[in-house]
Write an enzyme that holds these catalytic residues in place. Structure first.
Site, PDB file in Angstrom:
ATOM      1  CB  ALA A  12      23.215   2.142  24.498  1.00 46.64           C
ATOM      2  CB  ALA A  14      23.001   3.177  32.698  1.00 45.89           C
ATOM      3  N   GLY A  15      24.279   5.103  32.066  1.00 45.52           N
ATOM      4  CA  GLY A  15      26.110   5.962  32.256  1.00 45.52           C
ATOM      5  C   GLY A  15      26.910   6.129  31.336  1.00 45.52           C
ATOM      6  CG  ASP A  62      23.102 -11.212  29.372  1.00 48.89           C
ATOM      7  OD1 ASP A  62      24.400 -10.388  29.028  1.00 48.89           O
ATOM      8  OD2 ASP A  62      22.786 -10.938  30.284  1.00 48.89           O
ATOM      9  CB  VAL A  63      27.971  -8.293  26.311  1.00 44.35           C
ATOM     10  CG1 VAL A  63      26.903  -6.847  26.153  1.00 44.35           C
ATOM     11  CG2 VAL A  63      27.881  -8.369  27.569  1.00 44.35           C
ATOM     12  CE1 TYR A 155      35.172  -3.363  36.196  1.00 44.79           C
ATOM     13  CE2 TYR A 155      37.059  -1.713  37.421  1.00 44.79           C
ATOM     14  CZ  TYR A 155      35.892  -2.295  36.543  1.00 44.79           C
ATOM     15  OH  TYR A 155      35.427  -1.159  35.433  1.00 44.79           O
ATOM     16  CG  PHE A 192      31.311   1.508  38.148  1.00 49.53           C
ATOM     17  CD1 PHE A 192      31.520   0.185  37.652  1.00 49.53           C
ATOM     18  CD2 PHE A 192      32.436   1.579  39.067  1.00 49.53           C
ATOM     19  CE1 PHE A 192      32.865  -0.239  37.213  1.00 49.53           C
ATOM     20  CE2 PHE A 192      33.417   0.851  39.272  1.00 49.53           C
ATOM     21  CZ  PHE A 192      33.203   0.207  38.257  1.00 49.53           C
TER      22      PHE A 192
HETATM   23  P1  NDP Z   1      27.197   1.755  34.678  1.00 48.96           P
HETATM   24  O1  NDP Z   1      25.867   0.284  35.602  1.00 48.96           O
HETATM   25  O2  NDP Z   1      25.850   3.100  34.698  1.00 48.96           O
HETATM   26  O3  NDP Z   1      26.396   1.285  33.622  1.00 48.96           O
HETATM   27  C1  NDP Z   1      26.889  -0.131  32.298  1.00 48.96           C
HETATM   28  C2  NDP Z   1      25.526  -0.677  31.449  1.00 48.96           C
HETATM   29  O4  NDP Z   1      26.649  -2.537  30.948  1.00 48.96           O
HETATM   30  C3  NDP Z   1      24.417  -0.090  31.903  1.00 48.96           C
HETATM   31  O5  NDP Z   1      24.087   0.381  30.311  1.00 48.96           O
HETATM   32  C4  NDP Z   1      24.059  -1.744  31.581  1.00 48.96           C
HETATM   33  O6  NDP Z   1      23.135  -1.988  30.757  1.00 48.96           O
HETATM   34  C5  NDP Z   1      25.575  -1.916  30.471  1.00 48.96           C
HETATM   35  N1  NDP Z   1      25.671  -4.072  30.569  1.00 48.96           N
HETATM   36  C6  NDP Z   1      26.016  -4.332  32.126  1.00 48.96           C
HETATM   37  N2  NDP Z   1      26.132  -5.800  32.187  1.00 48.96           N
HETATM   38  C7  NDP Z   1      25.749  -6.357  30.738  1.00 48.96           C
HETATM   39  C8  NDP Z   1      25.017  -6.964  30.017  1.00 48.96           C
HETATM   40  N3  NDP Z   1      25.928  -8.663  30.477  1.00 48.96           N
HETATM   41  N4  NDP Z   1      25.054  -7.325  29.239  1.00 48.96           N
HETATM   42  C9  NDP Z   1      24.145  -6.136  28.357  1.00 48.96           C
HETATM   43  N5  NDP Z   1      24.996  -5.066  29.102  1.00 48.96           N
HETATM   44  C10 NDP Z   1      24.893  -4.624  30.278  1.00 48.96           C
HETATM   45  O7  NDP Z   1      28.321   1.812  34.486  1.00 48.96           O
HETATM   46  P2  NDP Z   1      29.209   2.404  33.609  1.00 48.96           P
HETATM   47  O8  NDP Z   1      28.440   3.257  32.376  1.00 48.96           O
HETATM   48  O9  NDP Z   1      30.256   3.336  34.224  1.00 48.96           O
HETATM   49  O10 NDP Z   1      30.457   1.476  32.671  1.00 48.96           O
HETATM   50  C11 NDP Z   1      30.757   1.597  32.196  1.00 48.96           C
HETATM   51  C12 NDP Z   1      31.593   0.576  31.477  1.00 48.96           C
HETATM   52  O11 NDP Z   1      32.914   1.593  31.917  1.00 48.96           O
HETATM   53  C13 NDP Z   1      32.049  -0.166  32.039  1.00 48.96           C
HETATM   54  O12 NDP Z   1      32.547  -1.112  31.099  1.00 48.96           O
HETATM   55  C14 NDP Z   1      32.951  -0.053  33.593  1.00 48.96           C
HETATM   56  O13 NDP Z   1      34.016  -0.841  34.001  1.00 48.96           O
HETATM   57  C15 NDP Z   1      33.299   1.116  32.860  1.00 48.96           C
HETATM   58  N6  NDP Z   1      34.485   2.065  33.697  1.00 48.96           N
HETATM   59  C16 NDP Z   1      33.503   2.599  34.671  1.00 48.96           C
HETATM   60  C17 NDP Z   1      34.569   3.387  35.613  1.00 48.96           C
HETATM   61  C18 NDP Z   1      33.444   4.458  37.070  1.00 48.96           C
HETATM   62  O14 NDP Z   1      34.468   4.760  37.535  1.00 48.96           O
HETATM   63  N7  NDP Z   1      32.282   4.415  36.503  1.00 48.96           N
HETATM   64  C19 NDP Z   1      35.629   3.544  34.978  1.00 48.96           C
HETATM   65  C20 NDP Z   1      35.979   2.885  34.217  1.00 48.96           C
HETATM   66  C21 NDP Z   1      35.804   2.549  33.472  1.00 48.96           C
HETATM   67  P3  NDP Z   1      21.311  -2.948  30.862  1.00 48.96           P
HETATM   68  O15 NDP Z   1      21.419  -3.389  32.859  1.00 48.96           O
HETATM   69  O16 NDP Z   1      20.233  -2.671  30.574  1.00 48.96           O
HETATM   70  O17 NDP Z   1      21.870  -4.683  30.603  1.00 48.96           O
HETATM   71  C1  8X3 Z   2      36.547   1.653  37.132  1.00 53.90           C
HETATM   72  C2  8X3 Z   2      37.379   2.052  38.163  1.00 53.90           C
HETATM   73  O1  8X3 Z   2      38.950   2.813  39.999  1.00 53.90           O
HETATM   74  O2  8X3 Z   2      36.980   1.495  40.946  1.00 53.90           O
HETATM   75  O3  8X3 Z   2      36.845   1.010  37.042  1.00 53.90           O
HETATM   76  O4  8X3 Z   2      38.308   0.414  39.300  1.00 53.90           O
HETATM   77  S1  8X3 Z   2      38.234   1.978  39.525  1.00 53.90           S
END
Ligand code: NDP
Ligand code: 8X3
Length: 258
Positions: A12, A14-15, A62-63, A155, A192
């Site tokens: 939660a 970011a993003g 950390d998940v 990925y 991302f």
């Molecule tokens: P961000 O990098 O903006 O956010 C990622 C979030 O995941 C952060 O809050 C980070 O928190 C958390 N995170 C990463 N690793 C861990 C960990 N080991 N333990 C706990 N928290 C973790 O990316 P998005 O919001 O874009 O990504 C969110 C999801 O959406 C991902 O599953 C991604 O694969 C998916 N997604 C994204 C797309 C895109 O184009 N952006 C498209 C399709 C899917 P912190 O670093 O504080 O732990």
């Molecule tokens: C993130 C979108 O198309 O870069 O899941 O894989 S893509």
């Protein structure tokens, strides 16, 4: 007056995860916010409480770490154990190049986070949902879980696994009426790409150049839609792309529009 519904969001800070907790808080849900970056959790908790007057539980873990996940879920305070929605969102891509040249450590991190982290969370929270006779698991997968593209290998494999697990969980949780939804976005402009390209801002920003990518809020809106259907309706999956993107292979930039 009954208490607010509760959403538990992994990642939660970011993003997509952050936009989702903001949207649910705005609509009077209490939220469990999680992530590794503690300073961001503290800031978000204060902001959500002050702006929306809802309850916020912040959990810093950390998940990928099963022991931490077990401790956090086992020690959830009683008033936070009645979780309505678990959003498995924490995840990442690391690296984007030929399979044969990839850094194997990147694979470990992606599989541990995107697949095993999601499994740990779902395995430990689903018994609470069964006990409470309600619950909804929403997984953020990707169009990368539907189509494999060049340089996407592990990925994509991690998101194909999420797709399979959503289907599997939906079957095994059926008799408890726990809903399971997968949301599969295309290009969303968040951190991302910055994470995927290991801090290379120039490379990351070119991913979103010349067209309107989805925003984190667009995906939060999908989560909201899935979570707020009547109890007899389960949205199995949503595939959502920018209008400028047809699938993992076809994306049109403004300069190429007809
Ligand atoms: P961000 O990098 O903006 O956010 C990622 C979030 O995941 C952060 O809050 C980070 O928190 C958390 N995170 C990463 N690793 C861990 C960990 N080991 N333990 C706990 N928290 C973790 O990316 P998005 O919001 O874009 O990504 C969110 C999801 O959406 C991902 O599953 C991604 O694969 C998916 N997604 C994204 C797309 C895109 O184009 N952006 C498209 C399709 C899917 P912190 O670093 O504080 O732990
Ligand atoms: C993130 C979108 O198309 O870069 O899941 O894989 S893509």
């Amino acid at each position: 007056m009954g208490r607010n519904k509760i959403i538990f969001v992994t990642g939660a800070t970011a993003g997509i995860g952050k936009a989702t907790v903001e949207l649910f808080a705005q609509n009077n849900w209490d939220v469990i916010i999680t992530g590794r970056r503690q300073e961001r959790l503290v800031e978000l908790q204060t902001q959500l409480q002050e702006k929306y007057g809802i309850k916020v539980l912040s959990l810093n873990f950390d998940v990928r770490d099963l022991v931490q996940v077990q401790q956090q879920i086992t020690n959830l305070p009683e008033e936070w154990r009645s979780i309505d929605v678990l959003l498995n969102n924490a995840g990442l891509g690391l690296g984007h190049g030929p399979f044969q040249e990839a850094d194997i450590n990147d694979w470990e991190v992606m599989l541990d986070t995107n697949v095993k982290g999601l499994l740990y969370m779902s395995r430990l929270i689903s018994p609470l949902m069964i006990k409470n006779k309600k619950g909804h698991i929403i997984n953020i997968s990707s169009i990368a879980g539907k189509q494999v593209y060049a340089g996407g290998h592990v990925y994509c494999a991690s998101k194909f696994a999420v797709d399979a697990l959503c289907k599997a969980m939906r079957i095994d949780l059926l008799k408890y009426q726990i809903r399971v939804t997968s949301i599969n976005p295309g290009m969303v402009e968040t951190d991302f790409s910055l994470v995927r390209f290991k801090g290379n801002e120039e490379k990351a920003s070119t991913m979103y150049d010349g067209y309107q990518a989805l925003t984190a809020h667009d995906i939060a809106d999908n989560v909201w839609y899935a979570a707020t259907r009547p109890p007899h309706v389960n949205i199995n999956e949503i595939i959502v792309t920018p209008t400028a993107q047809a699938n993992a292979y076809h994306l049109v930039r403004d300069k190429d529009l007809a």
